[in-house]
Design an enzyme around this catalytic site. Sequence first.
Site, short mmCIF file in Angstrom:
data_model
loop_
_atom_site.label_atom_id
_atom_site.label_comp_id
_atom_site.label_asym_id
_atom_site.label_seq_id
_atom_site.Cartn_x
_atom_site.Cartn_y
_atom_site.Cartn_z
N SER A 181 -1.10 1.52 -11.69
CA SER A 181 -1.77 0.50 -12.26
C SER A 181 -3.13 0.69 -12.81
O SER A 181 -3.56 0.22 -13.73
CB SER A 181 -2.03 -0.55 -11.35
OG SER A 181 -0.79 -1.10 -10.79
N ARG A 219 4.53 8.83 -5.53
CA ARG A 219 4.58 9.49 -6.89
C ARG A 219 4.70 10.71 -6.74
O ARG A 219 5.39 11.69 -6.62
CB ARG A 219 3.41 8.65 -7.55
CG ARG A 219 3.95 7.54 -8.12
CD ARG A 219 2.76 6.75 -8.69
NE ARG A 219 1.94 6.20 -7.47
CZ ARG A 219 0.91 5.49 -7.35
NH1 ARG A 219 0.70 4.85 -8.58
NH2 ARG A 219 0.21 5.05 -6.44
N HIS A 224 6.70 0.05 -10.24
CA HIS A 224 6.82 -0.76 -9.15
C HIS A 224 8.20 -1.38 -9.24
O HIS A 224 9.10 -1.77 -8.37
CB HIS A 224 5.92 -2.07 -9.35
CG HIS A 224 4.27 -1.62 -9.05
ND1 HIS A 224 3.33 -2.25 -9.90
CD2 HIS A 224 3.74 -1.04 -7.81
CE1 HIS A 224 2.22 -1.53 -9.39
NE2 HIS A 224 2.54 -0.71 -7.99
N LYS A 251 -11.37 -4.71 -3.71
CA LYS A 251 -11.23 -3.76 -4.93
C LYS A 251 -11.52 -4.75 -6.14
O LYS A 251 -11.45 -3.84 -7.31
CB LYS A 251 -9.56 -3.40 -4.77
CG LYS A 251 -9.43 -1.91 -4.23
CD LYS A 251 -7.87 -1.59 -4.86
CE LYS A 251 -7.15 -0.40 -3.95
NZ LYS A 251 -5.86 -0.38 -4.68
#
Length: 165
Positions: A134, A96, A18, A42
């Site tokens: 993460s 990514r 990030h 979440k």
Amino acid sequence: MIRTGLYPGTFDPVTLGHIDIIKRAAKLVDRLVIGIAINRDKGPLFSLDERVAMIERICVPISKEAGIEIVAHPFENLLIQCARDVDATVVIRGLRAVSDFEYEYQMVGMNRSMDDEIENVFLMADAEYQSIASRLVKEIARMGGDVSHFVPQDVAEALVKKYRA
Ligand code: ADP
């Protein structure tokens, strides 16, 4: 005209991936808003306040170095609405792997049909940080692994505390 960029994410927690994207984004806009998704569904590990504090701490030197204002902005509504709320004309996303592409491709298509004025920009992190996610950082930390290569030192310490509690 001041060009504002919005970089949205959950940042649970913020990683070196990030941070790399934030540094790159800071070179492209005059003002950068880091949109922190509240994401109650979440069930984030770090509270909204903790995530905001982490982002703010990290952005101080980046803001100085780039010479632009960087602010953290929690949001719960649609991304497009958040972009309008903060006057952003550019949404910045990190890419990514190919797996990110599929999802992002759909999101851009849907967001565009809601608002074609907002442009989407995709950035790739340095090769060293590209594989960091993460979710995996949390998994490694939960099992007692060393995450110091993936997150800033204070975040690594915060993770240890979370899982010790
Ligand atoms: P994650 O997808 O890891 O749970 P976020 O939702 O907080 O994290 O991600 C916010 C944005 O940052 C997304 O656009 C995501 O693709 C991007 N991002 C996350 N990690 C990286 C990385 N290592 N390299 C490039 N972009 C990344």
